[in-house]
Scaffold this active site. Structure first.
Site, PDB file in Angstrom:
ATOM      1  CD1 TRP A  12       4.597   1.653  -4.220  1.00 34.39           C
ATOM      2  CD2 TRP A  12       3.671   3.616  -3.676  1.00 34.39           C
ATOM      3  NE1 TRP A  12       3.404   1.398  -3.578  1.00 34.39           N
ATOM      4  CE2 TRP A  12       2.821   2.572  -3.229  1.00 34.39           C
ATOM      5  CE3 TRP A  12       3.290   4.941  -3.437  1.00 34.39           C
ATOM      6  CZ2 TRP A  12       1.612   2.825  -2.562  1.00 34.39           C
ATOM      7  CZ3 TRP A  12       2.091   5.189  -2.775  1.00 34.39           C
ATOM      8  CH2 TRP A  12       1.263   4.144  -2.344  1.00 34.39           C
ATOM      9  CG  ASP A  26       9.942   4.392  -1.141  1.00 35.06           C
ATOM     10  OD1 ASP A  26       9.875   3.782  -0.060  1.00 35.06           O
ATOM     11  OD2 ASP A  26       8.941   4.686  -1.827  1.00 35.06           O
ATOM     12  CE  LYS A  73       3.370  -0.737   1.648  1.00 38.69           C
ATOM     13  NZ  LYS A  73       3.599   0.562   1.035  1.00 38.69           N
TER      14      LYS A  73
HETATM   15  C1  LIG Z   1       3.359   1.681   0.424  1.00 35.45           C
HETATM   16  C2  LIG Z   1       4.460   2.394  -0.238  1.00 35.45           C
HETATM   17  C3  LIG Z   1       4.529   3.801  -0.237  1.00 35.45           C
HETATM   18  C4  LIG Z   1       3.476   4.667   0.374  1.00 35.45           C
HETATM   19  O1  LIG Z   1       3.577   4.587   1.752  1.00 35.45           O
HETATM   20  P1  LIG Z   1       2.670   5.475   2.719  1.00 35.45           P
HETATM   21  O2  LIG Z   1       3.334   5.244   4.038  1.00 35.45           O
HETATM   22  O3  LIG Z   1       1.288   4.945   2.633  1.00 35.45           O
HETATM   23  O4  LIG Z   1       2.753   6.877   2.284  1.00 35.45           O
HETATM   24  C5  LIG Z   1       5.621   4.387  -0.850  1.00 35.45           C
HETATM   25  N1  LIG Z   1       6.586   3.659  -1.431  1.00 35.45           N
HETATM   26  C6  LIG Z   1       6.541   2.311  -1.446  1.00 35.45           C
HETATM   27  C7  LIG Z   1       7.637   1.548  -2.101  1.00 35.45           C
HETATM   28  C8  LIG Z   1       5.483   1.645  -0.855  1.00 35.45           C
HETATM   29  O5  LIG Z   1       5.445   0.305  -0.867  1.00 35.45           O
END
Ligand SMILES: *Cc1c(COP(=O)(O)O)cnc(C)c1O
Length: 365
Positions: A105, A175, A199
């Site tokens: 990511w 993030d 998540k």
């Molecule tokens: C799942 C994830 C993303 C992408 O998330 P979306 O909401 O689907 O755009 C980005 N960074 C991390 C660390 C993730 O686990």
């Protein structure tokens, strides 16, 4: 109480939610108490929704002890849109942004930022399939960088920061999509935190952004930025510039309330440590299973492991699915298994998986 059958959901995201939250949603879905309308029908300009939004924000502030010079935003577009919004808003012309490339990511975040400005990859563990986090001593940080971007938990590779990298006075942008509110967080050490909700804190469709005021100011008056991509606009309008993801915000509010009732972030951290500890203990018990992440960097949220052969991994996927364990197949870039065990994943499900793993090893060892 729910009597329907629920599988053990190890999905990486969207992911398991607390049953009590689902039941609350179910109970109030046709009509919110005192409102007489569903959350799916209510105007985002109504007093009822304003109260839901205000309560969700207040509870998030209380849960994470967010200082008053930070704004809390509920946006759309997922964490992936933040890969673009962060550089659009924070990376000025002629400046450099540092990125710690510690997972798949992060790599995507780098690619988006490079379309918009100058990026310095401060360190990368891509050559090691992101099986570990870069060390502090490996970071080549740019003096006076616009920000340093990191990923707190690498969902695909199963690594997680337990202490933040030292980036000096440069704002840290993180993030936190896959470990947000899984334990105490020092918000004041960050300039901006973002996370897709799906998540750890809710359903898909809402993205949480926590941003320090001086970073909002960088783009607030920037007329060249598309309105919807300007943090300043969303701050100015308290996440109500346009129709917000009302259901998602409502559901996130319920999850945050569930966390507060549980005892807050220290309490969920202890639960998460115990859950992950049981699973890693089983992985390390005989050498039959093999963790793919460096031990010191192991994630409490996404536990990645392999079996002695791909054939056995395929059998494991098939038999575990049949036994009611859903979503254990790992990401293709890592192979093997991945057990995503976010906040809402029940501890009894970990115990069941450990028993299944022991049985499987006995049969196939
Ligand atoms: C799942 C994830 C993303 C992408 O998330 P979306 O909401 O689907 O755009 C980005 N960074 C991390 C660390 C993730 O686990």
């Amino acid at each position: 109480m729910t009597t329907v059958h629920r599988v053990l959901n190890f999905s990486a995201g969207p992911a398991v939610l607390p049953v009590s939250v689902l039941e609350q949603i179910q109970a109030d879905l046709v009509a919110l108490p005192g409102v007489g309308m569903s959350i799916l029908e209510v105007s985002h300009r109504s007093k009822a929704f304003e109260a839901i939004l205000a309560k969700a924000e207040a509870d998030i502030r209380a849960l994470a002890n967010i200082p008053s010079n930070y704004k809390v935003l509920f946006l759309q577009g997922g964490a992936s849109l933040q890969f673009s919004m962060v550089p659009m808003n924070l990376l000025g012309a002629g400046q450099t942004a540092d990125y710690i490339d510690c997972g798949s990511w992060a790599d995507k975040a780098v690619k988006e930022a490079k379309k918009l400005g100058t990026v310095n990859v401060a360190a990368s563990t891509k050559g090691e399939n992101y099986s570990r986090l870069p060390l502090q001593s490996e970071l080549t940080l740019t003096p006076g960088a616009s920000y340093v971007h990191m990923t707190s938990n690498n969902t695909i590779e199963g690594t997680e920061y337990s202490t933040l990298p030292d980036v000096g006075d440069v704002p840290l942008v993180s993030d936190n999509s896959s470990d947000i509110f899984s334990g105490p967080i020092d918000v004041a050490k960050h300039g901006l935190i973002y996370a897709g909700a799906q998540k750890n804190i809710g359903p898909a469709g809402v993205t949480l952004v926590i941003i320090r005021e001086d970073l909002v100011a960088r783009s607030a008056g920037n007329k060249a930025l598309p309105t919807m991509l300007n943090y300043g606009v969303h701050v100015e309008n308290s996440s109500l510039y346009n129709t917000p993801p009302a259901f998602g915000i409502y559901a996130v509010g319920l999850v945050i309330k569930w966390l507060l009732d549980l005892g807050g972030l220290p309490a969920i951290a202890a639960i998460n440590q115990r859950k992950a500890g049981k699973l890693y203990a089983e992985i390390d018990r005989t050498g039959y299973y093999r963790g793919t992440a460096k031990k010191e960097d192991r994630s409490l949220m996404n536990v990645t492991f392999r079996l002695p052969s791909e054939a056995l991994e395929n059998t494991f996927v098939k038999e575990s699915t049949a036994a009611g364990f859903d979503g254990l197949k790992g990401h293709r870039s890592v192979g093997g298994m991945r057990a995503s065990i976010y906040n809402a994943f029940p501890e009894a499900g970990i115990d069941a998986l450990v028993s299944f793993m022991q049985e499987f090893e006995k049969k196939n060892g």
